[in-house]
Structure formats: structure tokens, C-alpha cells
Design a protein around this motif. Structure first.
Motif, PDB file in Angstrom:
ATOM      1  N   ASN A  13       0.786  -1.237   0.000  1.00 11.74           N
ATOM      2  CA  ASN A  13       0.000   0.000   0.000  1.00 11.74           C
ATOM      3  C   ASN A  13       0.815   1.282   0.000  1.00 11.74           C
ATOM      4  O   ASN A  13       0.250   2.355   0.204  1.00 11.74           O
ATOM      5  N   TYR A  16      -0.234   4.427  -2.049  1.00  8.48           N
ATOM      6  CA  TYR A  16      -1.429   5.140  -1.633  1.00  8.48           C
ATOM      7  C   TYR A  16      -1.177   6.095  -0.463  1.00  8.48           C
ATOM      8  O   TYR A  16      -2.060   6.856  -0.106  1.00  8.48           O
ATOM      9  N   ASN A 103      -5.972   9.339   2.222  1.00  8.20           N
ATOM     10  CA  ASN A 103      -5.759   7.930   2.563  1.00  8.20           C
ATOM     11  C   ASN A 103      -5.092   7.792   3.923  1.00  8.20           C
ATOM     12  O   ASN A 103      -5.474   6.938   4.732  1.00  8.20           O
TER      13      ASN A 103
END
Length: 111
Positions: A13, A16, A103
Motif C-alpha cells: 500500500n 497510496y 488515505n
């Protein structure tokens, strides 16, 4: 929680999330228990690259701001065609960072 599991989560991730906050996220994940990690795994992130492409092609209609959850700015861009293009061009350079910050904030709400 194991270090391997956290490293795998970060590797998966990292596009992000803001690069400067990865170390802080790792630290918070190490302190979290197993139930929190399951909640963290369920968090859905907005893809900064997708939002950039939407901003390039549909930015003057405010679609990028609607995707980020900024309804007021989306309506402003829609009614003024991106403030005659000025706000649209500014967003081309800043929309990815905004998506990563959103995010990060969503992740911190869970942790």
C-alpha cells in the motif's frame, strides 16, 4: 503483530500513502493488536494515479474533487469550468498529494 506482516502491508500500500509518513505508520502498526490490523486491512484507499488521470481529462468539471470528497470545490469547479482553467491546472500538480493525505487520514482514524 509480526514485522513481516507489517512490511508486507506497507509494500502493498505504499503508493497510496505519503512517503514521509511511512515510518510513523509502521510504528503505529507495531503497537496495534491483531483486531486493529484486520480493520486496517479493510480500509479502502483512493488511487492517486487514477485521480490524476480523472483530473487531467475531467478536471474542469470538478469530477476529481468529487472523488476526493470535496463537494464544495467540485461544485465550484463545475460551475466555473475550473475557475477558467486556473484551478484545474493547479489540481494537476496537487491532486495526488491530496489523495495520499486523505488515505493517510482514513488509516489514522482506524488506528
Amino acid at each position: 503483530m509480526t514485522q513481516d506482516r507489517i512490511d508486507m502491508y506497507i509494500m502493498t500500500n505504499q503508493k497510496y500513502l505519503p512517503a514521509e509518513k511511512i515510518v510513523f505508520i509502521k510504528q503505529k502498526l507495531l503497537e496495534a493488536d491483531e483486531s486493529k490490523f484486520q480493520l486496517v486491512s479493510a480500509v479502502e484507499f483512493k488511487d492517486p494515479t487514477t485521480i490524476l488521470l480523472v483530473s487531467i481529462f475531467l478536471g474542469s468539471l470538478g469530477i476529481d474533487r468529487f472523488m476526493l470528497g470535496e463537494t464544495g470545490m467540485g461544485i465550484l469547479k463545475l460551475l466555473t469550468l475550473g475557475c477558467c482553467g486556473v484551478l484545474t491546472i493547479i489540481d494537476w500538480f496537487s491532486v495526488q498529494k491530496k489523495a495520499k493525505e486523505i488515505n493517510y487520514n482514513n488509516l489514522m482514524l482506524v488506528l
